[in-house]
Design a protein around this motif. Structure first.
Motif, mmCIF file in Angstrom:
data_model
loop_
_atom_site.group_PDB
_atom_site.id
_atom_site.type_symbol
_atom_site.label_atom_id
_atom_site.label_comp_id
_atom_site.label_asym_id
_atom_site.label_seq_id
_atom_site.Cartn_x
_atom_site.Cartn_y
_atom_site.Cartn_z
ATOM 1 N N LEU A 190 38.507 25.531 50.943
ATOM 2 C CA LEU A 190 37.429 25.841 49.831
ATOM 3 C C LEU A 190 37.116 27.223 49.028
ATOM 4 O O LEU A 190 36.732 27.050 47.456
ATOM 5 C CB LEU A 190 36.240 25.841 50.655
ATOM 6 C CG LEU A 190 34.754 26.030 50.393
ATOM 7 C CD1 LEU A 190 33.833 24.926 48.958
ATOM 8 C CD2 LEU A 190 34.150 26.101 51.595
ATOM 9 N N GLU A 191 37.729 28.290 49.916
ATOM 10 C CA GLU A 191 37.471 29.153 49.131
ATOM 11 C C GLU A 191 38.470 29.665 48.600
ATOM 12 O O GLU A 191 38.148 30.502 46.833
ATOM 13 C CB GLU A 191 37.796 30.465 50.209
ATOM 14 C CG GLU A 191 36.618 30.326 51.222
ATOM 15 C CD GLU A 191 36.922 31.274 52.699
ATOM 16 O OE1 GLU A 191 35.590 31.781 53.127
ATOM 17 O OE2 GLU A 191 37.475 31.578 52.639
ATOM 18 N N SER A 192 39.646 29.154 48.131
ATOM 19 C CA SER A 192 40.285 29.156 47.772
ATOM 20 C C SER A 192 40.811 28.384 46.183
ATOM 21 O O SER A 192 40.361 28.764 45.640
ATOM 22 C CB SER A 192 42.161 29.069 48.147
ATOM 23 O OG SER A 192 42.171 30.295 49.346
ATOM 24 N N SER A 193 39.850 27.530 46.092
ATOM 25 C CA SER A 193 39.760 26.710 45.209
ATOM 26 C C SER A 193 38.608 26.526 44.105
ATOM 27 O O SER A 193 38.792 26.481 43.500
ATOM 28 C CB SER A 193 40.076 25.112 46.150
ATOM 29 O OG SER A 193 40.802 24.824 46.360
ATOM 30 N N ALA A 194 37.726 28.147 45.033
ATOM 31 C CA ALA A 194 36.413 27.457 44.234
ATOM 32 C C ALA A 194 36.984 28.575 43.374
ATOM 33 O O ALA A 194 36.114 29.566 42.391
ATOM 34 C CB ALA A 194 35.238 28.154 44.612
ATOM 35 N N ASP A 195 37.959 29.830 44.085
ATOM 36 C CA ASP A 195 37.974 31.365 43.548
ATOM 37 C C ASP A 195 38.412 30.827 42.339
ATOM 38 O O ASP A 195 38.879 31.608 40.767
ATOM 39 C CB ASP A 195 39.606 32.171 44.538
ATOM 40 C CG ASP A 195 39.337 33.278 43.328
ATOM 41 O OD1 ASP A 195 38.508 34.013 43.615
ATOM 42 O OD2 ASP A 195 40.379 33.334 43.254
ATOM 43 N N LEU A 196 39.658 29.792 42.816
ATOM 44 C CA LEU A 196 41.015 29.283 41.341
ATOM 45 C C LEU A 196 40.185 29.026 39.713
ATOM 46 O O LEU A 196 40.092 29.277 39.203
ATOM 47 C CB LEU A 196 42.112 28.707 41.402
ATOM 48 C CG LEU A 196 42.900 27.876 40.707
ATOM 49 C CD1 LEU A 196 43.857 28.942 39.522
ATOM 50 C CD2 LEU A 196 43.976 26.688 41.294
ATOM 51 N N LEU A 197 39.212 28.045 40.459
ATOM 52 C CA LEU A 197 38.242 26.779 39.702
ATOM 53 C C LEU A 197 37.334 28.500 38.711
ATOM 54 O O LEU A 197 37.559 28.287 37.439
ATOM 55 C CB LEU A 197 37.422 26.645 40.144
ATOM 56 C CG LEU A 197 35.982 25.924 39.340
ATOM 57 C CD1 LEU A 197 36.939 25.172 38.349
ATOM 58 C CD2 LEU A 197 35.082 25.060 40.152
ATOM 59 N N LEU A 198 36.690 29.092 39.239
ATOM 60 C CA LEU A 198 36.081 30.599 39.158
ATOM 61 C C LEU A 198 36.796 31.447 38.224
ATOM 62 O O LEU A 198 36.524 31.330 36.732
ATOM 63 C CB LEU A 198 34.839 30.902 40.204
ATOM 64 C CG LEU A 198 33.928 29.675 40.670
ATOM 65 C CD1 LEU A 198 33.608 30.753 41.156
ATOM 66 C CD2 LEU A 198 32.862 29.915 39.368
ATOM 67 N N ALA A 199 38.161 31.676 38.748
ATOM 68 C CA ALA A 199 38.333 33.161 37.884
ATOM 69 C C ALA A 199 39.501 32.302 36.444
ATOM 70 O O ALA A 199 39.031 32.754 35.803
ATOM 71 C CB ALA A 199 39.622 33.476 38.806
ATOM 72 N N GLY A 200 40.223 31.254 36.523
ATOM 73 C CA GLY A 200 41.062 30.348 36.096
ATOM 74 C C GLY A 200 40.123 29.899 34.703
ATOM 75 O O GLY A 200 40.544 30.045 33.188
ATOM 76 N N SER A 201 38.395 29.326 35.338
ATOM 77 C CA SER A 201 37.299 29.177 34.210
ATOM 78 C C SER A 201 36.854 30.794 33.827
ATOM 79 O O SER A 201 35.967 30.747 32.981
ATOM 80 C CB SER A 201 36.427 28.466 34.793
ATOM 81 O OG SER A 201 36.867 27.652 34.667
ATOM 82 N N LYS A 202 37.264 31.532 33.335
ATOM 83 C CA LYS A 202 36.755 33.236 33.348
ATOM 84 C C LYS A 202 35.411 33.331 33.740
ATOM 85 O O LYS A 202 34.539 34.087 32.674
ATOM 86 C CB LYS A 202 37.151 33.285 31.419
ATOM 87 C CG LYS A 202 37.379 35.287 31.197
ATOM 88 C CD LYS A 202 36.969 34.445 29.691
ATOM 89 C CE LYS A 202 37.322 36.644 29.108
ATOM 90 N NZ LYS A 202 36.072 36.954 29.343
ATOM 91 N N ARG A 203 34.879 33.079 34.260
ATOM 92 C CA ARG A 203 33.859 33.692 35.353
ATOM 93 C C ARG A 203 34.065 34.682 36.429
ATOM 94 O O ARG A 203 34.609 34.575 36.901
ATOM 95 C CB ARG A 203 33.126 31.934 36.174
ATOM 96 C CG ARG A 203 33.141 31.304 34.875
ATOM 97 C CD ARG A 203 32.127 31.405 33.877
ATOM 98 N NE ARG A 203 31.677 30.289 33.303
ATOM 99 C CZ ARG A 203 32.146 29.630 32.495
ATOM 100 N NH1 ARG A 203 33.682 29.778 31.945
ATOM 101 N NH2 ARG A 203 31.736 27.990 32.186
ATOM 102 N N TRP A 204 32.854 35.036 36.799
ATOM 103 C CA TRP A 204 33.121 36.577 38.117
ATOM 104 C C TRP A 204 33.580 34.853 39.422
ATOM 105 O O TRP A 204 33.295 33.844 39.766
ATOM 106 C CB TRP A 204 31.814 36.496 38.560
ATOM 107 C CG TRP A 204 31.908 37.360 37.152
ATOM 108 C CD1 TRP A 204 30.370 37.423 36.538
ATOM 109 C CD2 TRP A 204 32.020 38.875 36.546
ATOM 110 N NE1 TRP A 204 30.069 38.181 35.690
ATOM 111 C CE2 TRP A 204 31.376 39.639 35.511
ATOM 112 C CE3 TRP A 204 32.794 39.324 37.167
ATOM 113 C CZ2 TRP A 204 32.183 40.285 35.018
ATOM 114 C CZ3 TRP A 204 33.769 40.464 36.735
ATOM 115 C CH2 TRP A 204 32.848 41.298 35.632
#
Length: 246
Positions: free
Chosen positions: A161-175
């Motif tokens: 959950l944490e790692s996937s959300a991090d990739l989703l957000l950071a990879g989409s140029k989000r905080w």
């Protein structure tokens, strides 16, 4: 609705406690209107110098209060750390705040600066940053496939959950964020994009804890596929070891 009696209380507190302050801001849940009965008052205070910088906590008029007492240099440092880590805790506390005091214009200047950073978003992931996130999720998925006891399945599901959300957000140029801050950033992302990643990821992680790891594995694979797919063979990360101090 913002409780302006509470704003007045916070303003009186910082003016009384820090008579030589340059600026002060009330941020956090009382400003974003997400406060709960146990929420604290997040007060950032800018001083000309010592005793800043420091952080402290106390209870005032029945409210838990956290002080983030800064100098110009320390505030610059922590904002730079927020930008580098993509976790905008300090930046949000000032950018999305109510200015309680501003003796020299720095309160408004820092608020505008932080709000500009929030609106611009973090820098795109470098290739090495992207690869490390892909590798982490790939490794967790392999662990999940081999796990047989419920506790490990639940913990690996939480990690996904944490790692996937991090990739989703950071990879989409989000905080990004940790803990409840991660939920906040997913909420913002869903509101901006019309998606429902928050509900799907949290629901899938709960399923892993109750014996069904399939949903979190599927979502992690979907996110991986958006950013280059799994990565294991051939992954390499260079170590950076600082010089010895003796």
């Amino acid at each position: 609705m913002i409780d302006f009696q509470l704003v007045d209380l916070a303003r009186a507190l910082v003016r009384d406690r820090f008579p030589n302050l340059r600026a002060a801001w009330l941020g956090g849940s009382f400003v974003s209107e997400t406060a709960t009965p146990t929420s604290d008052l997040d007060l950032t205070v800018l001083l000309p110098g010592p005793p800043a910088p420091y952080r402290s906590a106390e209870r005032y008029e029945g409210y838990p209060v956290e002080f983030f007492v800064q100098t110009e240099d320390s505030l610059t440092y922590f904002c730079e750390q927020s930008l580098e880590s993509r976790r905008p805790s300090t930046i949000r506390l000032i950018g999305e705040s109510i200015v309680l005091a501003d003796s020299d214009g720095s309160g408004a200047i820092w608020q505008r600066r932080c709000l500009d950073w929030l609106r611009t978003g973090p820098e795109p992931l470098s290739q090495s940053e992207l690869d490390s996130r892909r590798y982490r999720i790939t490794d967790l998925l392999d662990d999940l496939r081999g796990a047989t006891d419920q506790d490990r399945i639940g913990m690996i599901g939480t990690g996904l959950l944490e790692s996937s959300a991090d990739l989703l957000l950071a990879g989409s140029k989000r905080w990004v964020g940790r803990g409840k801050a991660l939920v906040t950033e997913l909420e913002r992302f869903d509101a901006e994009t019309g998606s429902r990643w928050q509900d799907d990821l949290l629901g899938a992680a709960r399923s892993a804890w109750t014996g069904d790891p399939g949903p979190i594995a599927k979502l992690a694979e979907q996110i991986l596929d958006q950013f280059g797919g799994p990565l294991f063979e051939g992954y390499r990360a260079e170590a950076r070891i600082p010089p010895a101090s003796f």
